[in-house]
Design a protein around this motif. Sequence first.
Motif, PDB file in Angstrom:
ATOM      1  N   UNK A 251      26.595  36.578  44.029  1.00  0.00           N
ATOM      2  CA  UNK A 251      25.221  36.418  44.102  1.00  0.00           C
ATOM      3  C   UNK A 251      24.300  37.868  43.977  1.00  0.00           C
ATOM      4  N   UNK A 252      24.961  38.850  44.343  1.00  0.00           N
ATOM      5  CA  UNK A 252      24.429  40.207  44.355  1.00  0.00           C
ATOM      6  C   UNK A 252      24.481  40.421  42.885  1.00  0.00           C
ATOM      7  N   UNK A 253      25.660  40.366  42.177  1.00  0.00           N
ATOM      8  CA  UNK A 253      25.885  40.657  40.611  1.00  0.00           C
ATOM      9  C   UNK A 253      24.700  39.966  39.884  1.00  0.00           C
ATOM     10  N   UNK A 254      24.648  38.674  40.242  1.00  0.00           N
ATOM     11  CA  UNK A 254      23.845  37.850  39.298  1.00  0.00           C
ATOM     12  C   UNK A 254      22.343  38.270  39.487  1.00  0.00           C
ATOM     13  N   UNK A 255      22.006  38.879  40.608  1.00  0.00           N
ATOM     14  CA  UNK A 255      20.715  39.413  40.867  1.00  0.00           C
ATOM     15  C   UNK A 255      20.656  40.870  40.239  1.00  0.00           C
ATOM     16  N   UNK A 256      21.636  41.530  40.088  1.00  0.00           N
ATOM     17  CA  UNK A 256      21.696  42.698  39.262  1.00  0.00           C
ATOM     18  C   UNK A 256      21.476  42.525  37.755  1.00  0.00           C
ATOM     19  N   UNK A 257      22.346  41.406  37.321  1.00  0.00           N
ATOM     20  CA  UNK A 257      21.846  41.118  35.868  1.00  0.00           C
ATOM     21  C   UNK A 257      20.630  40.657  35.525  1.00  0.00           C
ATOM     22  N   UNK A 258      19.999  39.915  36.413  1.00  0.00           N
ATOM     23  CA  UNK A 258      18.312  39.549  36.186  1.00  0.00           C
ATOM     24  C   UNK A 258      17.444  40.697  36.443  1.00  0.00           C
ATOM     25  N   UNK A 259      17.824  41.661  37.208  1.00  0.00           N
ATOM     26  CA  UNK A 259      16.953  42.743  37.293  1.00  0.00           C
ATOM     27  C   UNK A 259      16.956  43.878  36.267  1.00  0.00           C
ATOM     28  N   UNK A 260      18.463  44.176  35.853  1.00  0.00           N
ATOM     29  CA  UNK A 260      18.555  45.134  34.729  1.00  0.00           C
ATOM     30  C   UNK A 260      18.500  44.435  33.440  1.00  0.00           C
ATOM     31  N   UNK A 261      18.798  43.097  33.239  1.00  0.00           N
ATOM     32  CA  UNK A 261      18.789  42.707  31.995  1.00  0.00           C
ATOM     33  C   UNK A 261      20.145  42.962  31.185  1.00  0.00           C
ATOM     34  N   UNK A 262      21.213  43.559  31.984  1.00  0.00           N
ATOM     35  CA  UNK A 262      22.282  43.962  31.254  1.00  0.00           C
ATOM     36  C   UNK A 262      23.310  42.743  31.698  1.00  0.00           C
ATOM     37  N   UNK A 263      23.888  42.156  30.348  1.00  0.00           N
ATOM     38  CA  UNK A 263      24.683  40.948  30.795  1.00  0.00           C
ATOM     39  C   UNK A 263      26.319  41.127  30.487  1.00  0.00           C
ATOM     40  N   UNK A 264      26.683  42.448  30.445  1.00  0.00           N
ATOM     41  CA  UNK A 264      28.156  42.810  30.436  1.00  0.00           C
ATOM     42  C   UNK A 264      28.413  43.219  31.802  1.00  0.00           C
ATOM     43  N   UNK A 265      29.400  42.440  32.435  1.00  0.00           N
ATOM     44  CA  UNK A 265      29.755  42.840  33.786  1.00  0.00           C
ATOM     45  C   UNK A 265      31.249  42.885  34.014  1.00  0.00           C
ATOM     46  N   UNK A 266      31.694  44.033  34.743  1.00  0.00           N
ATOM     47  CA  UNK A 266      32.995  44.335  35.084  1.00  0.00           C
ATOM     48  C   UNK A 266      33.313  44.300  36.355  1.00  0.00           C
ATOM     49  N   UNK A 267      34.689  44.195  36.719  1.00  0.00           N
ATOM     50  CA  UNK A 267      34.886  44.150  38.374  1.00  0.00           C
ATOM     51  C   UNK A 267      36.171  45.221  38.319  1.00  0.00           C
ATOM     52  N   UNK A 268      36.197  46.132  39.609  1.00  0.00           N
ATOM     53  CA  UNK A 268      37.137  47.199  39.776  1.00  0.00           C
ATOM     54  C   UNK A 268      37.312  47.286  41.164  1.00  0.00           C
ATOM     55  N   UNK A 269      38.231  47.860  41.504  1.00  0.00           N
ATOM     56  CA  UNK A 269      38.818  48.141  42.970  1.00  0.00           C
ATOM     57  C   UNK A 269      39.936  47.200  43.339  1.00  0.00           C
ATOM     58  N   UNK A 270      40.442  47.453  44.549  1.00  0.00           N
ATOM     59  CA  UNK A 270      41.615  46.512  44.797  1.00  0.00           C
ATOM     60  C   UNK A 270      41.093  45.193  45.208  1.00  0.00           C
ATOM     61  N   UNK A 271      39.878  44.731  45.627  1.00  0.00           N
ATOM     62  CA  UNK A 271      39.483  43.481  45.727  1.00  0.00           C
ATOM     63  C   UNK A 271      39.521  42.789  44.400  1.00  0.00           C
ATOM     64  N   UNK A 272      39.207  43.485  43.447  1.00  0.00           N
ATOM     65  CA  UNK A 272      39.014  42.675  41.878  1.00  0.00           C
ATOM     66  C   UNK A 272      40.493  42.214  41.634  1.00  0.00           C
ATOM     67  N   UNK A 273      41.532  42.223  42.268  1.00  0.00           N
ATOM     68  CA  UNK A 273      42.646  41.663  42.145  1.00  0.00           C
ATOM     69  C   UNK A 273      42.510  40.105  42.879  1.00  0.00           C
ATOM     70  N   UNK A 274      41.524  39.713  43.548  1.00  0.00           N
ATOM     71  CA  UNK A 274      41.593  38.631  43.943  1.00  0.00           C
ATOM     72  C   UNK A 274      41.238  37.487  43.366  1.00  0.00           C
TER      73      UNK A 274
END
Length: 335
Positions: A251-274
């Motif tokens: 939900x926060x990523x979605x908000x960040x996309x809306x605020x910045x207009x940037x639609x390219x999204x990556x995930x990183x860190x240990x929990x990105x293995x989930x």
Amino acid sequence: MSIYILAIESSCDDTAAAVIKDDKIIANGVSIQKIHENFGGVVPEWASRKHQSNIIPIVDYVIKQAGIEIKDLSAIAFTRGPGLMGSLIVGVSFAKALALSLDIPIIEVHHMKAHVMAHFIDEPKPNFPFLCLTVSGGHTQIIKVTDYNEMEVLGNTLDDAAGEAFDKAGKIMGLTYPAGPIIDQLAKTGIPKFQFPEPNIPELNFSFSGLKTAFRYFLRDNVNVDPDFIQKNKADICASLQAQIVKILLNKVQKAVELTGIKEVAIAGGVSANSGLRNELILRANLNSWVVHIPKFEYCTDNAAMIAIAAYYKYKKDDFCDQGTGPDARLEWNA
Ligand code: KG4
Ligand code: ZN
């Protein structure tokens, strides 16, 4: 002439080394410290001692795997922080001493920036600018990446990190450390039928302490009624908890996309293995026309390949440090 960099990562409980030839990883190894499983979390003193005994064997291993000799190295990179001080001291001291003996430069790397830089190891690489949700045992951040090693933190956790939320909830359930991968496994056969609260945190920041407390009381109340509640509902409890953590994050990523207009999204860190996070991100990307970047499993949790790729782009800018550079457990983002 090719550049060869040896990279060392020792910020927490895994001793990792990698060799990069220009921008290609040619050797990657990690020595995982099993000892912490018995203590429900990383024991810093044990971590430092184990790094001390693991570091030379893991470096020998990657140098052999790379098919080079130590004298072929152009530079040595190390994680300067953030992390556990005793753990960092081992890696930093080792890297500096070896570089001094070979008379080659050293490169300091910020651990969390390196998690993001892991996206430049393989194709397809992200385009600038992109957003990265960085979720590990110690951090939960939304980052705007504008260039190699150039990043701005847009949102941060106010208390626990996402990985901590998994690990602490797992501990309450009686799972061993780190509980994140175990919850992920159990959740695969469960139904997310239990409800947990979503915190109302302003802007792009996160909080997981309310969820942890709600989870603790939920288990306590149900165990009071049926002492075998956890055992009988393990998979459903894990699926419900995981679904809620993933929802808070995305939900926060979605908000960040809306605020910045940037639609390219990556995930990183240990929990990105989930697997729940990975699957849900792909679903949201399809719904919202985002371009997503999901790292290979071996580049999600702590590894030295990410330190090596971050160091390669610093090497190209002659961004070296000197022998006076020491570890910094709370290394600032723009240090
Ligand atoms: O990035 P990392 O290896 O180390 C830190 O820099 O903290 O992240 C470790 C965290 C731990 O909290 C662990 O439980 C979590 O990543 N983790 C997972 C999974 N694999 C590792 N959490 C949820 N699902 C997973 N599959
Ligand atoms: Zn990490």
